[in-house]
Design a protein around this motif. Structure first.
Motif, PDB file in Angstrom:
ATOM      1  N   GLU A   1      -6.371   3.895  -0.133  1.00  0.00           N
ATOM      2  CA  GLU A   1      -5.392   4.547   0.389  1.00  0.00           C
ATOM      3  C   GLU A   1      -5.753   5.465   1.568  1.00  0.00           C
ATOM      4  O   GLU A   1      -5.081   5.688   2.709  1.00  0.00           O
ATOM      5  CB  GLU A   1      -4.308   5.537  -0.285  1.00  0.00           C
ATOM      6  N   SER A   2      -6.968   6.254   1.568  1.00  0.00           N
ATOM      7  CA  SER A   2      -7.518   6.789   2.609  1.00  0.00           C
ATOM      8  C   SER A   2      -7.623   5.820   3.898  1.00  0.00           C
ATOM      9  O   SER A   2      -7.499   6.534   4.959  1.00  0.00           O
ATOM     10  CB  SER A   2      -8.863   7.695   2.160  1.00  0.00           C
ATOM     11  N   LEU A   3      -8.329   4.854   3.583  1.00  0.00           N
ATOM     12  CA  LEU A   3      -8.447   4.174   4.674  1.00  0.00           C
ATOM     13  C   LEU A   3      -7.082   3.288   5.328  1.00  0.00           C
ATOM     14  O   LEU A   3      -7.064   3.021   6.448  1.00  0.00           O
ATOM     15  CB  LEU A   3      -9.333   2.834   4.485  1.00  0.00           C
ATOM     16  N   ALA A   4      -6.282   3.204   4.390  1.00  0.00           N
ATOM     17  CA  ALA A   4      -4.987   2.740   4.727  1.00  0.00           C
ATOM     18  C   ALA A   4      -4.209   3.883   5.648  1.00  0.00           C
ATOM     19  O   ALA A   4      -3.675   3.227   6.518  1.00  0.00           O
ATOM     20  CB  ALA A   4      -3.982   2.470   3.509  1.00  0.00           C
ATOM     21  N   ARG A   5      -4.256   5.058   5.268  1.00  0.00           N
ATOM     22  CA  ARG A   5      -3.892   6.021   6.291  1.00  0.00           C
ATOM     23  C   ARG A   5      -4.303   5.929   7.701  1.00  0.00           C
ATOM     24  O   ARG A   5      -3.604   6.230   8.704  1.00  0.00           O
ATOM     25  CB  ARG A   5      -4.050   7.437   5.558  1.00  0.00           C
ATOM     26  N   LYS A   6      -5.585   5.756   7.844  1.00  0.00           N
ATOM     27  CA  LYS A   6      -6.135   5.752   9.215  1.00  0.00           C
ATOM     28  C   LYS A   6      -5.552   4.511   9.921  1.00  0.00           C
ATOM     29  O   LYS A   6      -5.522   4.592  11.070  1.00  0.00           O
ATOM     30  CB  LYS A   6      -7.850   5.386   8.867  1.00  0.00           C
ATOM     31  N   LEU A   7      -5.272   3.530   9.262  1.00  0.00           N
ATOM     32  CA  LEU A   7      -4.577   2.275   9.871  1.00  0.00           C
ATOM     33  C   LEU A   7      -3.433   2.877  10.606  1.00  0.00           C
ATOM     34  O   LEU A   7      -2.804   2.159  11.633  1.00  0.00           O
ATOM     35  CB  LEU A   7      -4.307   1.044   8.918  1.00  0.00           C
ATOM     36  N   GLN A   8      -2.676   3.849   9.972  1.00  0.00           N
ATOM     37  CA  GLN A   8      -1.452   4.294  10.673  1.00  0.00           C
ATOM     38  C   GLN A   8      -1.682   5.176  11.621  1.00  0.00           C
ATOM     39  O   GLN A   8      -0.476   6.065  12.270  1.00  0.00           O
ATOM     40  CB  GLN A   8      -0.771   5.003   9.408  1.00  0.00           C
TER      41      GLN A   8
ATOM     42  N   GLY B   1       5.180   2.393   9.829  1.00  0.00           N
ATOM     43  CA  GLY B   1       6.493   2.201   8.957  1.00  0.00           C
ATOM     44  C   GLY B   1       6.302   1.614   7.585  1.00  0.00           C
ATOM     45  O   GLY B   1       7.149   1.519   6.745  1.00  0.00           O
ATOM     46  N   LEU B   2       5.110   1.199   7.274  1.00  0.00           N
ATOM     47  CA  LEU B   2       4.605   0.794   5.897  1.00  0.00           C
ATOM     48  C   LEU B   2       4.153   1.882   5.037  1.00  0.00           C
ATOM     49  O   LEU B   2       3.447   2.646   5.467  1.00  0.00           O
ATOM     50  CB  LEU B   2       3.584  -0.198   6.033  1.00  0.00           C
ATOM     51  N   ASP B   3       4.385   1.752   3.710  1.00  0.00           N
ATOM     52  CA  ASP B   3       3.950   2.853   2.704  1.00  0.00           C
ATOM     53  C   ASP B   3       2.304   2.595   2.844  1.00  0.00           C
ATOM     54  O   ASP B   3       1.976   1.417   2.488  1.00  0.00           O
ATOM     55  CB  ASP B   3       4.572   2.696   1.408  1.00  0.00           C
ATOM     56  N   SER B   4       1.653   3.668   2.647  1.00  0.00           N
ATOM     57  CA  SER B   4       0.216   3.482   2.599  1.00  0.00           C
ATOM     58  C   SER B   4      -0.293   2.742   1.393  1.00  0.00           C
ATOM     59  O   SER B   4      -1.315   1.937   1.382  1.00  0.00           O
ATOM     60  CB  SER B   4      -0.666   4.830   2.506  1.00  0.00           C
ATOM     61  N   SER B   5       0.421   2.927   0.373  1.00  0.00           N
ATOM     62  CA  SER B   5       0.101   2.208  -0.950  1.00  0.00           C
ATOM     63  C   SER B   5       0.413   0.503  -0.855  1.00  0.00           C
ATOM     64  O   SER B   5      -0.327   0.001  -1.316  1.00  0.00           O
ATOM     65  CB  SER B   5       0.944   2.555  -2.043  1.00  0.00           C
ATOM     66  N   PHE B   6       1.462   0.282  -0.175  1.00  0.00           N
ATOM     67  CA  PHE B   6       1.417  -1.165   0.256  1.00  0.00           C
ATOM     68  C   PHE B   6       0.307  -1.744   0.948  1.00  0.00           C
ATOM     69  O   PHE B   6      -0.181  -2.844   0.938  1.00  0.00           O
ATOM     70  CB  PHE B   6       2.834  -1.360   1.003  1.00  0.00           C
ATOM     71  N   ILE B   7      -0.229  -0.949   2.115  1.00  0.00           N
ATOM     72  CA  ILE B   7      -1.044  -1.318   3.013  1.00  0.00           C
ATOM     73  C   ILE B   7      -2.366  -1.617   2.121  1.00  0.00           C
ATOM     74  O   ILE B   7      -3.184  -2.530   2.270  1.00  0.00           O
ATOM     75  CB  ILE B   7      -1.421  -0.246   4.248  1.00  0.00           C
ATOM     76  N   ALA B   8      -2.753  -0.521   1.232  1.00  0.00           N
ATOM     77  CA  ALA B   8      -3.720  -0.511   0.541  1.00  0.00           C
ATOM     78  C   ALA B   8      -3.973  -1.706  -0.598  1.00  0.00           C
ATOM     79  O   ALA B   8      -4.975  -2.592  -0.679  1.00  0.00           O
ATOM     80  CB  ALA B   8      -4.019   0.671  -0.301  1.00  0.00           C
ATOM     81  N   GLU B   9      -2.926  -2.089  -0.958  1.00  0.00           N
ATOM     82  CA  GLU B   9      -2.698  -3.273  -1.812  1.00  0.00           C
ATOM     83  C   GLU B   9      -2.833  -4.631  -0.856  1.00  0.00           C
ATOM     84  O   GLU B   9      -3.391  -5.553  -1.581  1.00  0.00           O
ATOM     85  CB  GLU B   9      -1.234  -3.466  -2.674  1.00  0.00           C
ATOM     86  N   ALA B  10      -2.014  -4.682   0.368  1.00  0.00           N
ATOM     87  CA  ALA B  10      -2.271  -5.954   1.046  1.00  0.00           C
ATOM     88  C   ALA B  10      -3.650  -6.078   1.124  1.00  0.00           C
ATOM     89  O   ALA B  10      -4.366  -7.499   1.392  1.00  0.00           O
ATOM     90  CB  ALA B  10      -1.478  -5.656   2.341  1.00  0.00           C
ATOM     91  N   PHE B  11      -4.488  -5.037   1.817  1.00  0.00           N
ATOM     92  CA  PHE B  11      -5.757  -5.473   2.184  1.00  0.00           C
ATOM     93  C   PHE B  11      -7.136  -5.344   1.264  1.00  0.00           C
ATOM     94  O   PHE B  11      -8.025  -5.286   1.507  1.00  0.00           O
ATOM     95  CB  PHE B  11      -6.053  -4.295   3.233  1.00  0.00           C
ATOM     96  N   ASN B  12      -6.408  -4.900  -0.094  1.00  0.00           N
ATOM     97  CA  ASN B  12      -7.484  -4.503  -1.154  1.00  0.00           C
ATOM     98  C   ASN B  12      -8.249  -3.336  -0.651  1.00  0.00           C
ATOM     99  O   ASN B  12      -9.444  -3.491  -0.942  1.00  0.00           O
ATOM    100  CB  ASN B  12      -8.158  -5.705  -1.609  1.00  0.00           C
ATOM    101  N   ILE B  13      -7.822  -2.335  -0.238  1.00  0.00           N
ATOM    102  CA  ILE B  13      -8.657  -1.027   0.402  1.00  0.00           C
ATOM    103  C   ILE B  13      -8.271   0.159  -0.324  1.00  0.00           C
ATOM    104  O   ILE B  13      -6.979   0.043  -0.968  1.00  0.00           O
ATOM    105  CB  ILE B  13      -8.789  -1.030   1.774  1.00  0.00           C
TER     106      ILE B  13
END
Length: 482
Positions: free
Chosen positions: A246-253, A232-244
């Motif tokens: 966006e491709s890795l952020a999308r894998k978390l989803q 439910g989180l935007d991948s850009s928010f995830i990337a910014e939160a973990f400092n990673i």
């Protein structure tokens, strides 16, 4: 400084006492609004099954009347060898019994430090060899058959089977706990993967939450669902939160992840753990006043390293034992203090062939019985003297005994084993027959007048059964009492 520290400890103690009192009151208030008018109780098996890559999850419909009365939900998980139950947390406190198998579990308390860490030297060596840098994480606990594990509400945990046989774990969710401030629906919040709903609408007409209903519609429509928290989180928010990136952020989803909530580990699961021999030596040295002294920082360390499990399957730990009849082992807030927080306890019992668990009632708790092995005949009677259950309880079935309802069990196989989850951290039992029973505590003349029997018959009623909780069919009966 000492006065300030003492004041802080006193304040914290008062706050904990208020929380525990409020928790108990919350359960009582919830149950007062819940009608437990049960004319019939059934021994039931799970009615929903979810298959994952490395295991299965079976659930009992939480909308069933007897579970609504007790305020609980039941789950049975089977984790295959080298299977990993993905990290998740629940809106309810949980009590887990390990029916079979062994493994490791990580329980992540918020705000606590990562006390398990690789040394700087080993971390540098791994980095030079092209591996990952040093790891740090919270304590990883082992478990085995017979263990009871307590999981507080909202605390994330994972589980790994490192044995050669499947791990079978039965979990009770206390949906009526004051610690659950959402609703009476059990909810699991997964941090990884793409798990299916564990508590789906069953044939008995259970009601789904709005989120569960939306996910069911997506599956029926053929669209790819995503059920972990990162979806439910935007991948850009995830990337910014973990400092990673966006491709890795999308894998978390959980992109294209159809493994379910129990996945197979590739290779072996690696984490930091002390060798058993070194750990025991350090503990002994610390106890003798040697050079090793464990770090201590008061209540914070006690909270972060609190004991969360107790084995009640080991025969040597039995609280009640009768050689011809069986044994009973209990765990409550006296021998596992965390249970005072989650307001649950448990009883593990074994009956031999034709032996009986003497008639009794639970003074201050509902009891949810899970049959581990064998079968028994069980009778349950309500306040009107009506039998609400008279039948067999077999392996894999669940039976609810409401508070104060009288219950008796008799083994109908070579051996009957069960575990009872109870909705009080210090559940109490009162026997109807036996040496410590309510009948034994009543004067013989009162018994004689109450049932219109002779004084001799009243004495036989009081004294013919010398056992306390368990009785064998081979024990002497109908003895004359002088």
């Amino acid at each position: 400084m000492a006065r300030s520290s003492s004041s802080s400890l006193l304040c914290l103690s008062l706050c904990l006492f208020a929380l525990l009192s409020h928790t108990s009151q919350g359960r009582q208030q919830w149950q007062q609004g819940n009608e437990c008018q049960l004319d019939r109780i059934n021994a039931i098996e799970p009615d929903n099954r979810v298959q994952s890559e490395a295991g299965t999850i079976e659930t009992w419909n939480p909308s069933h009347q007897q579970f609504q009365c007790a305020g609980v939900a039941i789950v049975r998980r089977t984790i295959e060898p080298n299977g990993l139950l993905l990290p998740s947390y629940s809106n309810t406190p949980q009590l887990i019994y390990i029916v079979q198998g062994r493994g490791h579990t990580g329980i992540m308390f918020p705000g606590c430090p990562e006390t398990f860490e690789e040394s700087q030297q080993s971390g540098q060596q791994q980095f030079q060899e092209g591996g990952s840098s040093q790891d740090q994480h919270q304590k990883v606990r082992t478990f085995r058959e017979g263990d009871i594990i307590a999981i507080p509400a909202g605390v994330a945990h994972w589980c790994h089977n490192d044995g050669n046989e499947p791990v079978i774990a039965v979990t009770v969710h206390d949906t009526s706990s004051h610690l659950n401030q959402l609703d009476n629906n059990p909810r699991n919040f997964y941090l990884a993967g793409n798990p299916q709903d564990e508590f789906q609408e069953s044939q008995q007409g259970g009601r789904l939450s709005r989120g569960q209903d939306e996910r069911r519609k997506r599956r029926q429509g053929g669209s790819t669902s995503c059920n972990n928290l990162f979806c439910g989180l935007d991948s850009s928010f995830i990337a910014e939160a973990f400092n990673i990136d966006e491709s890795l952020a999308r894998k978390l989803q959980g992109e294209n992840d159809n493994r379910g909530s129990i996945v197979r580990v590739e290779g072996q699961l690696e984490f930091v753990r002390p060798p058993r021999r070194i750990q025991e030596e350090r503990q002994q040295q610390g106890g003798r006043g040697g050079r090793f002294q464990p770090l201590a920082n008061g209540l914070e360390e006690t909270f972060c390293s609190m004991r969360l499990k107790e084995n009640i399957g080991d025969p040597s730990r039995a609280d009640i034992f009768t050689p011809e009849a069986g044994r009973i082992t209990t765990v409550n807030s006296h021998n596992l203090p965390v249970l005072r927080w989650i307001q649950l306890s448990a009883e593990r019992g074994v009956l031999y062939n034709e032996a009986m668990r003497l008639p009794h009632w639970n003074l201050n708790a509902n009891s949810i019985i899970y049959a581990i092995r064998g079968q028994a005949r069980v009778q349950i009677v309500n306040e009107n003297g009506n039998s609400v259950f008279d039948g067999e309880l077999r392996e894999g079935q669940v039976l609810t005994v409401p508070q104060n309802f009288a219950v008796v069990k008799r083994c109908e196989s070579d051996r009957f084993e069960w575990v009872s989850f109870k909705t009080n951290d210090n559940a109490m039992v009162n026997s109807i027959a036996g040496r410590t029973s309510a009948i034994r505590a009543i004067p013989a003349d009162v018994l004689a007048n109450a049932w219109r029997v002779s004084p001799e018959e009243a004495r036989r009623l009081k004294f013919n059964r010398q056992e306390t909780h368990l009785a064998s069919s081979r024990s002497q009966s109908f003895r004359a009492v002088a």
